[in-house]
Design an enzyme around this catalytic site. Structure first.
Site, PDB file in Angstrom:
ATOM      1  N   ASP A  76      38.779  56.177  64.434  1.00  0.00           N
ATOM      2  CA  ASP A  76      37.700  55.989  65.421  1.00  0.00           C
ATOM      3  C   ASP A  76      37.394  57.234  66.235  1.00  0.00           C
ATOM      4  OD1 ASP A  76      37.574  53.341  64.589  1.00  0.00           O
ATOM      5  OD2 ASP A  76      39.046  52.702  66.077  1.00  0.00           O
ATOM      6  N   LYS A 129      33.937  59.822  63.373  1.00  0.00           N
ATOM      7  CA  LYS A 129      33.667  60.438  62.062  1.00  0.00           C
ATOM      8  C   LYS A 129      32.262  60.103  61.574  1.00  0.00           C
ATOM      9  CE  LYS A 129      37.269  58.283  60.433  1.00  0.00           C
ATOM     10  NZ  LYS A 129      37.813  57.713  61.685  1.00  0.00           N
ATOM     11  N   GLY A 168      35.281  51.381  60.295  1.00  0.00           N
ATOM     12  CA  GLY A 168      34.014  51.049  60.943  1.00  0.00           C
ATOM     13  C   GLY A 168      33.445  52.343  61.472  1.00  0.00           C
ATOM     14  N   HIS A 169      32.415  52.862  60.815  1.00  0.00           N
ATOM     15  CA  HIS A 169      31.854  54.157  61.188  1.00  0.00           C
ATOM     16  C   HIS A 169      30.462  53.960  61.776  1.00  0.00           C
ATOM     17  CE1 HIS A 169      34.639  56.263  58.036  1.00  0.00           C
ATOM     18  NE2 HIS A 169      35.295  55.598  58.972  1.00  0.00           N
ATOM     19  N   GLN A 185      39.868  56.132  58.687  1.00  0.00           N
ATOM     20  CA  GLN A 185      41.108  56.102  59.473  1.00  0.00           C
ATOM     21  C   GLN A 185      41.418  57.508  60.016  1.00  0.00           C
ATOM     22  OE1 GLN A 185      41.344  54.233  56.164  1.00  0.00           O
ATOM     23  NE2 GLN A 185      40.372  52.744  57.478  1.00  0.00           N
TER      24      GLN A 185
HETATM   25  P1  GDP Z   1      34.691  56.411  63.395  1.00  0.00           P
HETATM   26  O1  GDP Z   1      35.426  55.234  62.872  1.00  0.00           O
HETATM   27  O2  GDP Z   1      35.546  57.634  63.451  1.00  0.00           O
HETATM   28  O3  GDP Z   1      33.398  56.676  62.680  1.00  0.00           O
HETATM   29  O4  GDP Z   1      34.324  56.067  64.915  1.00  0.00           O
HETATM   30  P2  GDP Z   1      33.740  54.670  65.463  1.00  0.00           P
HETATM   31  O5  GDP Z   1      32.341  54.535  65.022  1.00  0.00           O
HETATM   32  O6  GDP Z   1      34.657  53.544  65.141  1.00  0.00           O
HETATM   33  O7  GDP Z   1      33.861  54.888  67.008  1.00  0.00           O
HETATM   34  C1  GDP Z   1      33.224  55.940  67.670  1.00  0.00           C
HETATM   35  C2  GDP Z   1      32.313  55.368  68.742  1.00  0.00           C
HETATM   36  O8  GDP Z   1      31.952  56.388  69.643  1.00  0.00           O
HETATM   37  C3  GDP Z   1      30.993  54.833  68.210  1.00  0.00           C
HETATM   38  O9  GDP Z   1      30.577  53.777  69.007  1.00  0.00           O
HETATM   39  C4  GDP Z   1      30.061  56.020  68.353  1.00  0.00           C
HETATM   40  O10 GDP Z   1      28.692  55.654  68.463  1.00  0.00           O
HETATM   41  C5  GDP Z   1      30.560  56.610  69.632  1.00  0.00           C
HETATM   42  N1  GDP Z   1      30.417  58.060  69.755  1.00  0.00           N
HETATM   43  C6  GDP Z   1      30.531  59.024  68.810  1.00  0.00           C
HETATM   44  N2  GDP Z   1      30.442  60.250  69.363  1.00  0.00           N
HETATM   45  C7  GDP Z   1      30.269  60.053  70.697  1.00  0.00           C
HETATM   46  C8  GDP Z   1      30.178  60.941  71.804  1.00  0.00           C
HETATM   47  O11 GDP Z   1      30.226  62.139  71.689  1.00  0.00           O
HETATM   48  N3  GDP Z   1      30.060  60.358  73.042  1.00  0.00           N
HETATM   49  C9  GDP Z   1      30.021  59.021  73.226  1.00  0.00           C
HETATM   50  N4  GDP Z   1      29.901  58.548  74.450  1.00  0.00           N
HETATM   51  N5  GDP Z   1      30.119  58.163  72.200  1.00  0.00           N
HETATM   52  C10 GDP Z   1      30.258  58.671  70.949  1.00  0.00           C
HETATM   53  P1  IMO Z   2      38.059  54.111  61.018  1.00  0.00           P
HETATM   54  O1  IMO Z   2      37.681  54.626  59.655  1.00  0.00           O
HETATM   55  C1  IMO Z   2      41.219  52.741  63.695  1.00  0.00           C
HETATM   56  C2  IMO Z   2      44.496  50.460  61.915  1.00  0.00           C
HETATM   57  C3  IMO Z   2      44.578  48.989  62.266  1.00  0.00           C
HETATM   58  C4  IMO Z   2      46.077  48.791  62.197  1.00  0.00           C
HETATM   59  C5  IMO Z   2      46.499  49.691  61.034  1.00  0.00           C
HETATM   60  C6  IMO Z   2      46.688  48.954  59.729  1.00  0.00           C
HETATM   61  O2  IMO Z   2      37.013  53.309  61.667  1.00  0.00           O
HETATM   62  O3  IMO Z   2      38.575  55.223  61.855  1.00  0.00           O
HETATM   63  P2  IMO Z   2      44.971  47.940  57.988  1.00  0.00           P
HETATM   64  O4  IMO Z   2      43.982  46.826  58.128  1.00  0.00           O
HETATM   65  O5  IMO Z   2      44.362  49.233  57.577  1.00  0.00           O
HETATM   66  O6  IMO Z   2      46.136  47.565  57.127  1.00  0.00           O
HETATM   67  O7  IMO Z   2      45.568  48.129  59.464  1.00  0.00           O
HETATM   68  O8  IMO Z   2      45.465  50.646  60.900  1.00  0.00           O
HETATM   69  N1  IMO Z   2      43.188  50.897  61.359  1.00  0.00           N
HETATM   70  C7  IMO Z   2      42.286  51.603  62.037  1.00  0.00           C
HETATM   71  N2  IMO Z   2      42.282  52.027  63.317  1.00  0.00           N
HETATM   72  N3  IMO Z   2      40.201  53.085  62.874  1.00  0.00           N
HETATM   73  C8  IMO Z   2      40.189  52.694  61.582  1.00  0.00           C
HETATM   74  O9  IMO Z   2      39.253  53.085  60.715  1.00  0.00           O
HETATM   75  C9  IMO Z   2      41.246  51.885  61.120  1.00  0.00           C
HETATM   76  N4  IMO Z   2      41.548  51.307  59.936  1.00  0.00           N
HETATM   77  C10 IMO Z   2      42.735  50.709  60.095  1.00  0.00           C
HETATM   78  O10 IMO Z   2      44.055  48.745  63.536  1.00  0.00           O
HETATM   79  O11 IMO Z   2      46.678  49.308  63.353  1.00  0.00           O
HETATM   80 MG    MG Z   3      35.939  53.295  63.420  1.00  0.00          MG
END
Ligand code: GDP
Ligand code: IMO
Ligand code: MG
Length: 442
Positions: free
Chosen positions: A12, A15, A39-40, A223
């Protein structure tokens, strides 16, 4: 030109946003590991997209988006996601699914949840998406691959064996839950095979041709390094390798083809699920950062654990993945915090540790060593040029770069595409960096 993008922390990191940003200059984006535990989020022109399986490059009309062999694929989830994307006017014609990718079968999420329940207080906090059980079956050589979905007779025979001899006895005798009907599963999954048929291909020649043409290929990590099966906080990890190494085996790209590995790091630390997190803030400040940063899981909606930037983790990720460029995200979330702390080392058993220890009990009980920096107490969300950043923000960025041992090329100050500061002169600078550092082509 191949760029690997990995998460440098516990996932998270943002990415999705960075992949979307870099995809403008990519011919191909490949997801190489994980599944719909990911979840991206991509925010473009006020619209938010959350991708679990579809590569985050899909918003660009000329980018081929590949689901690589290393991914575990839930066909039902993928079809739903494709329908959602299409309903928003985006074509999925450029999607390609490796016929070698393993398929999440109906028993995988069921067993994921049941195993977690069995663990009780020692549960991992998985996403219940069936990721661990699907990878375990792949390793056990009883997995189903995307290509198998197009072979009804083969599928029927294999389902008969796997369900009747292995999975149903476990479901019934161990967990006392109803068995799955092989015929019903056959019907459901051959249906998926028909619907996904046009997308399922042997990606090896496709990727080889792209490499031979010199196409710009982006490997989209899911991840983060600290969730790596080998180098993360085992057993509190995911079941794949979200490292640069995993990106290669999950896509069939050879190490010699890689030009640059980029790491995405959040300006602070978050983690979802259980397991050690030395800089966690379990207080009002943690709650405040969680609120400002909207730190709730993109996949499960769970509140994310929040803490200060952990330079021990970041330095480890840089070394483990060979990161030569960092995208620092969510710096805006720290706007009103003062002071800001950075963890520079762990004190464990009286010794200062430079890297996270493999012994997770030591990791759990270590004492983070902090240094303190002044905050900037102003909004940076509208800043687009490095020279316009407040001095304190600049100093924070420089210090993180120094502690990580890699340059910070991108600073993200908000979720949308344009809320981005190129620190060393714009996107073209990245290709220069690709040429500059350790040339990997003969
Ligand atoms: P990922 O799994 O690495 O793609 O990240 P996620 O999408 O799960 O979580 C990142 C969250 O931060 C999302 O809600 C993005 O829209 C948000 N986000 C990304 N870059 C920024 C930033 O620079 N500032 C803020 N405030 N939010 C951001
Ligand atoms: P993105 O790509 C954050 C965590 C879960 C749990 C552990 C194992 O959005 O960054 P799993 O279901 O993979 O066997 O769970 O890994 N986890 C993540 N945490 N971002 C993710 O993906 C994750 N994918 C799995 O919360 O702790
Ligand atoms: Mg994510």
């Amino acid at each position: 030109m191949v760029t690997i993008l990995v998460g440098g922390q516990w996932g998270d990191e943002g990415k999705g946003k960075i992949i979307d940003l870099l995809s403008e200059r990519a011919d191909m984006v490949i997801r190489s590991q994980g599944g719909n535990n990911a979840g991206h989020t991509v925010v473009n022109a006020g619209q938010e997209f959350r991708f679990h399986l579809i590569p985050s490059g899909i918003l660009y009309p000329n980018t081929t988006c590949v689901i690589g062999n290393g991914v575990v694929l839930d066909p039902r989830v993928l079809l739903e996601e494709m329908a959602q994307v299409q309903s928003r006017g985006i074509s999925t014609d450029r999607l390609v699914i490796s016929d070698r990718a393993h398929v999440i079968m109906p028993w995988h999420p069921v067993l994921d949840k049941l195993e977690e329940e069995q663990r009780g207080d020692d549960r991992l906090g998985t996403t219940w998406r069936g990721i661990g059980p699907a990878y375990a079956d792949k390793i056990r050589r009883i997995g189903f691959r995307a290509g198998d979905l197009q072979k009804p007779r083969f599928l029927q025979k294999k389902l008969g064996f796997v369900l009747n001899k292995i999975k149903n006895p476990i479901l019934q005798e161990l967990y006392h839950v109803p068995p799955l009907d092989p015929e019903a599963v056959l019907e459901e999954y051959t249906g998926y095979g028909e619907r996904l048929g046009p997308y399922i291909k042997d990606i090896f020649p496709i990727v080889q041709q792209a490499l031979a043409r010199g196409d710009r290929i982006l490997l989209e990590g899911a991840q983060g390094s600290m969730l790596d099966l080998d180098f993360g906080t085992y057993p509190y990890v995911t079941s794949s390798s979200p490292t640069a190494g995993g990106a290669l085996t999950g896509s069939g790209i050879p190490p010699t083809a890689v030009d640059l590995t980029m790491g995405v790091m959040k300006a602070y630390t978050t983690r979802v699920g259980y397991g050690p997190m030395p800089t966690e803030l379990v207080d009002a400040l943690g709650e405040q950062i969680r609120k400002i940063g909207v730190e709730y899981g993109t996949t499960t909606g769970r509140p994310r654990r929040v803490g200060w930037f952990d330079a021990v983790v970041a330095r480890y990720s840089v070394a483990l993945n060979g990161i030569r460029s960092i995208a620092l995200t969510k710096l805006d979330v720290l706007d009103q915090l003062d002071p800001i702390r950075i963890c520079t080392g762990y004190l464990s058993k009286g010794e200062l540790q430079a890297y996270p220890m493999s012994n997770i009990s030591h990791l759990k009980h270590c004492e983070p060593v902090y240094e303190t920096m002044p905050g900037w107490r102003s909004s940076i969300a509208d800043i687009r040029r490095p020279e316009d950043l407040p001095k304190a923000a600049r100093r924070y960025i420089d210090r993180l770069s120094e502690l990580c041992g890699a340059p910070i090329d991108i600073v993200s100050v908000g979720p949308s595409r344009d809320q981005t500061i190129w620190m060393q002169g714009g996107p073209s600078r990245l290709s220069v960096r690709q040429r500059e550092h350790e040339p990997s082509h003969p």
